[in-house]
Design an enzyme around this catalytic site. Structure first.
Site: not given
Ligand code: 2NF
Length: 250
Positions: A81, A163
């Site tokens: 992420c 993400c």
């Protein structure tokens, strides 16, 4: 098949890159053995076969995303992420920047993007060979050609997997830094998952030596902001992000 003379070339784009299979196989081994040794168990021959099966013996104007699904399935790479970097119209600067900021991952830093970067490829329904003479040009011949469909398919998967905060680098020297017809503007932005991506952080970089301008407040970036906000993500924009400004000078 007999080689056609240059004036009888079938398509308007350049043909398959010479030694395509060797380059793809070599890049796959370089990537999985040296660059990301955690992927050392990937089977590069199987990956090359799936890549070629997507388009060999097929009409190169009728390629679909489904043709590339077996290849995409073999790629199990995950990206942390907050590390995804998208770009549009600024390829060189982006890769100069990721050369120093090695945490950030562009599509060309993933296995499939790395294998295919700067290559051309296509086949022909009448043979099981690659066509080294010519391949469809995405504007002048057809958009559903092996290269364009590949980049869209892997760009979609790359965006779906992102993400946290995603970064985007756009070209502030263009009147439309955000181009809704580009792969970023038509595929990537719409395939981010708002459940996983909370912020889209845009860096708009201008060419060195051009007078100051505020692209972030312009209508092109506003169009992107509206899309991002409508999809329930936060939009942040910065003109001439300093850390990337430094690599522009060298
Ligand atoms: O070649 C690549 N590495 C590539 C190609 C297409 C898309 C990478 N991408 C991914 C990257 F990850 C970026 O996040 O999409 C984003 C960049 O694509 P873009 O369309 O937003 O940006 P451009 O600078 O306009 O295009 C990038 C390269 O792809 C070619 C274009 O000539 C340039 O070399 N390209 C763009 N659209 C098409 C298309 N439909 C295309 N080539 C074939 N078919």
């Amino acid at each position: 098949k007999v080689r056609s003379p240059p004036e009888l070339l079938e398509w308007h784009g350049r043909g398959t890159t010479s030694h395509f299979s060797e380059i793809v196989l070599g890049r796959c081994f370089t990537y999985t053995q040296l660059i990301r040794p955690e992927l050392r168990d990937q089977d590069c021959r199987k990956i090359l076969d799936a890549f070629k099966s997507a388009f060999l013996s097929k009409n190169p104007c009728n390629i679909t995303k489904e043709d590339y699904q077996p290849l995409l399935k073999l790629d199990t790479q995950t990206i942390a992420c907050n590390k995804t970097l998208f770009w549009s119209k600024l390829k060189d600067l982006v890769h100069q920047y990721t050369g120093v900021q090695q945490e950030l991952v562009t599509l060309e830093d993933t296995l499939l993007g790395y294998m295919a970067d700067r290559l051309t490829w296509c086949g022909d329904p009448s043979t099981s060979d690659l066509n080294y003479q010519s391949c469809p040009h995405w504007r002048n011949d057809c958009s559903n050609n092996p290269g364009s469909v590949f980049w869209k398919a892997i760009s979609q998967k790359f965006a779906e997997a992102a993400c946290g905060v995603v970064q985007v680098m756009l070209n502030g020297s263009l009147t439309e830094p955000f181009d809704k017809n580009s792969v970023f503007g038509s595929v990537e932005i719409f395939n981010l998952r708002p459940e996983k991506v909370h912020t889209v952080q845009v860096w708009v970089m201008q060419d060195i030596g051009k007078g100051p301008s505020d692209s972030c407040s312009g209508s092109s970036l506003n169009e992107l902001k509206l899309i991002v906000n409508k999809r329930n993500m936060t939009f942040v924009c910065q003109n001439n992000y300093r850390p990337a400004r430094f690599v522009q000078c060298v």
